[in-house]
Design a protein around this motif. Structure first.
Motif, PDB file in Angstrom:
ATOM      1  N   GLU A  65       0.843  -1.195   0.000  1.00 35.39           N
ATOM      2  CA  GLU A  65       0.000   0.000   0.000  1.00 35.39           C
ATOM      3  C   GLU A  65       0.879   1.246   0.000  1.00 35.39           C
ATOM      4  OE1 GLU A  65      -3.535   2.081   2.716  1.00 35.39           O
ATOM      5  OE2 GLU A  65      -2.742   0.093   3.226  1.00 35.39           O
ATOM      6  N   TRP A  66       0.561   2.188  -0.877  1.00 35.21           N
ATOM      7  CA  TRP A  66       1.352   3.416  -0.978  1.00 35.21           C
ATOM      8  C   TRP A  66       1.142   4.250   0.289  1.00 35.21           C
ATOM      9  CZ3 TRP A  66       5.009   3.343  -4.280  1.00 35.21           C
ATOM     10  CH2 TRP A  66       5.669   4.510  -4.683  1.00 35.21           C
ATOM     11  N   PRO A  67       2.198   4.681   0.979  1.00 30.26           N
ATOM     12  CA  PRO A  67       2.014   5.434   2.227  1.00 30.26           C
ATOM     13  C   PRO A  67       1.487   6.837   1.966  1.00 30.26           C
ATOM     14  CG  PRO A  67       4.334   5.341   1.657  1.00 30.26           C
ATOM     15  CD  PRO A  67       3.626   4.462   0.671  1.00 30.26           C
ATOM     16  N   SER A  68       0.815   7.394   2.964  1.00 30.24           N
ATOM     17  CA  SER A  68       0.301   8.758   2.864  1.00 30.24           C
ATOM     18  C   SER A  68       0.370   9.407   4.236  1.00 30.24           C
ATOM     19  CB  SER A  68      -1.130   8.766   2.330  1.00 30.24           C
ATOM     20  OG  SER A  68      -1.991   8.043   3.187  1.00 30.24           O
ATOM     21  N   PRO A  87      -1.448  12.560   6.735  1.00 32.79           N
ATOM     22  CA  PRO A  87      -2.590  13.473   6.889  1.00 32.79           C
ATOM     23  C   PRO A  87      -2.203  14.919   6.594  1.00 32.79           C
ATOM     24  CG  PRO A  87      -2.405  12.001   8.780  1.00 32.79           C
ATOM     25  CD  PRO A  87      -1.153  11.823   7.983  1.00 32.79           C
ATOM     26  N   VAL A  88      -3.196  15.692   6.174  1.00 31.29           N
ATOM     27  CA  VAL A  88      -3.034  17.125   5.931  1.00 31.29           C
ATOM     28  C   VAL A  88      -4.058  17.859   6.783  1.00 31.29           C
ATOM     29  CG1 VAL A  88      -3.134  18.980   4.223  1.00 31.29           C
ATOM     30  CG2 VAL A  88      -2.253  16.718   3.568  1.00 31.29           C
ATOM     31  N   LYS A  89      -3.612  18.837   7.538  1.00 25.76           N
ATOM     32  CA  LYS A  89      -4.531  19.600   8.382  1.00 25.76           C
ATOM     33  C   LYS A  89      -5.594  20.288   7.527  1.00 25.76           C
ATOM     34  CE  LYS A  89      -2.964  21.876  11.933  1.00 25.76           C
ATOM     35  NZ  LYS A  89      -2.199  22.821  12.791  1.00 25.76           N
ATOM     36  N   GLY A  90      -6.860  20.074   7.885  1.00 28.27           N
ATOM     37  CA  GLY A  90      -7.957  20.702   7.176  1.00 28.27           C
ATOM     38  C   GLY A  90      -8.428  19.966   5.946  1.00 28.27           C
ATOM     39  N   GLU A  91      -7.839  18.801   5.642  1.00 24.36           N
ATOM     40  CA  GLU A  91      -8.223  18.034   4.462  1.00 24.36           C
ATOM     41  C   GLU A  91      -8.647  16.622   4.866  1.00 24.36           C
ATOM     42  OE1 GLU A  91      -8.528  18.881   1.367  1.00 24.36           O
ATOM     43  OE2 GLU A  91      -7.528  20.832   1.296  1.00 24.36           O
ATOM     44  N   ALA A  92      -9.694  16.117   4.222  1.00 22.07           N
ATOM     45  CA  ALA A  92     -10.096  14.729   4.445  1.00 22.07           C
ATOM     46  C   ALA A  92      -9.148  13.778   3.728  1.00 22.07           C
ATOM     47  CB  ALA A  92     -11.531  14.513   3.957  1.00 22.07           C
ATOM     48  N   ALA A  93      -8.690  14.179   2.545  1.00 18.26           N
ATOM     49  CA  ALA A  93      -7.762  13.351   1.775  1.00 18.26           C
ATOM     50  C   ALA A  93      -6.345  13.505   2.315  1.00 18.26           C
ATOM     51  CB  ALA A  93      -7.815  13.740   0.301  1.00 18.26           C
ATOM     52  N   GLU A  94      -5.546  12.448   2.201  1.00 21.02           N
ATOM     53  CA  GLU A  94      -4.162  12.481   2.671  1.00 21.02           C
ATOM     54  C   GLU A  94      -3.188  12.738   1.520  1.00 21.02           C
ATOM     55  OE1 GLU A  94      -3.135   9.213   5.238  1.00 21.02           O
ATOM     56  OE2 GLU A  94      -4.547   9.896   6.779  1.00 21.02           O
ATOM     57  N   TYR A  95      -1.979  13.086   1.880  1.00 19.44           N
ATOM     58  CA  TYR A  95      -0.906  13.395   0.930  1.00 19.44           C
ATOM     59  C   TYR A  95      -0.139  12.107   0.637  1.00 19.44           C
ATOM     60  CZ  TYR A  95       3.410  15.769  -0.714  1.00 19.44           C
ATOM     61  OH  TYR A  95       4.497  16.198  -1.425  1.00 19.44           O
ATOM     62  N   PRO A  96      -0.179  11.592  -0.601  1.00 22.15           N
ATOM     63  CA  PRO A  96       0.538  10.348  -0.904  1.00 22.15           C
ATOM     64  C   PRO A  96       2.041  10.608  -1.028  1.00 22.15           C
ATOM     65  CG  PRO A  96      -0.504  11.194  -2.878  1.00 22.15           C
ATOM     66  CD  PRO A  96      -0.903  12.126  -1.764  1.00 22.15           C
ATOM     67  N   VAL A  97       2.828   9.769  -0.404  1.00 18.33           N
ATOM     68  CA  VAL A  97       4.281   9.948  -0.414  1.00 18.33           C
ATOM     69  C   VAL A  97       4.873   9.241  -1.626  1.00 18.33           C
ATOM     70  CG1 VAL A  97       6.433   9.643   0.851  1.00 18.33           C
ATOM     71  CG2 VAL A  97       4.304  10.092   2.093  1.00 18.33           C
ATOM     72  N   HIS A  98       5.579   9.999  -2.438  1.00 26.90           N
ATOM     73  CA  HIS A  98       6.186   9.481  -3.661  1.00 26.90           C
ATOM     74  C   HIS A  98       7.652   9.097  -3.430  1.00 26.90           C
ATOM     75  CE1 HIS A  98       7.555  10.417  -8.072  1.00 26.90           C
ATOM     76  NE2 HIS A  98       7.355   9.142  -7.902  1.00 26.90           N
TER      77      HIS A  98
END
Length: 233
Positions: A11-14, A16-27
């Motif tokens: 699973e690609w790691p991600s 959290p981002v403050k104020g966002e439901a979606a997370e930041y995927p780590v490339h």
């Protein structure tokens, strides 16, 4: 079309981002070495002021703040390094510092956990640092704060505690290479894209932890980071 694989992809790691439901995927994860003069001095090396230098960690080494991770194998000198993390939010290639500033999505507090004995042994033999730095669960990233919600990098305090005792305490203005300079310089060697993280280096005061220790760290205005060191497997 999705290709069939012999076994499931991880699973690609991600993060959290403050104020966002979606997370930041780590490339990818790039790390800047010796970016605080006092830390370079405590490591017994000179600061290279001609250009930043880098090592990398696999994205799969990403761990979220608050986790408990086992004391890693192959080391008796497991170190913490508290760092400001840059999250890239727009493609940049061969960009100047103005373009670099526009490419930054946000910032986070992070820990670069290190098998220091293996790193120093490799350094002494002029070998790569992979065994010392590219350690499983060693890139601990707190929730990201968007750049629009953060002040310009400068006098913010960066600090780390082990079991509540202060071990690192500095200011972001002590960075030798500033964030825009790092992004610009790195973009002349890589096509940086959203999902790339850059750990910008650690202040003086690094040291070893043992099983049972609790690491906490923070940077003014950003979400704090923490890590519990578990027993060796």
């Amino acid at each position: 079309m999705t290709k069939a694989t012999l076994f499931p992809n991880p699973e690609w790691p991600s993060v959290p981002v403050k104020g966002e439901a979606a997370e930041y995927p780590v490339h990818r994860i790039f790390c800047v070495g010796r970016n605080y003069a006092a830390h370079a001095a405590e490591m017994g090396v000179a600061v290279d002021r001609e250009a930043p230098f880098y090592f990398t960690k696999s994205a799969l080494m990403t761990e979220q703040s608050g986790a408990t991770v086992p004391y890693p194998p192959g080391t008796t000198n497991f170190h913490y390094e508290m760092e400001l993390v840059i999250a890239i939010g727009a493609p940049i290639f061969k960009g100047d510092t103005e373009a670099a500033a526009k490419a930054i999505y946000g910032y986070a507090s992070g820990l670069d956990m290190t098998r220091r004995d293996l790193q120093l042994a490799a350094r002494a033999k002029q070998r790569p640092w992979d065994l010392g730095k590219d350690v499983e669960q060693s890139a601990v990233i707190a929730p990201i704060t968007k750049v629009a919600d953060y002040a310009a990098i400068g006098p913010q305090r960066i600090h780390l505690e082990v079991n509540g005792e202060i071990r690192q305490d500095a200011k972001l203005e002590d960075l030798i290479w500033k964030v825009e300079e790092i992004v610009s310089h790195l973009s002349h060697y890589y096509h940086l894209v959203p999902g790339d993280l850059i750990m910008t280096g650690t202040p003086a005061g690094v040291g070893a932890v043992v099983a049972g220790d609790v690491i906490t760290g923070g940077i003014d205005g950003l979400a704090p980071v923490s890590l519990n060191v578990g027993a060796a497997e």
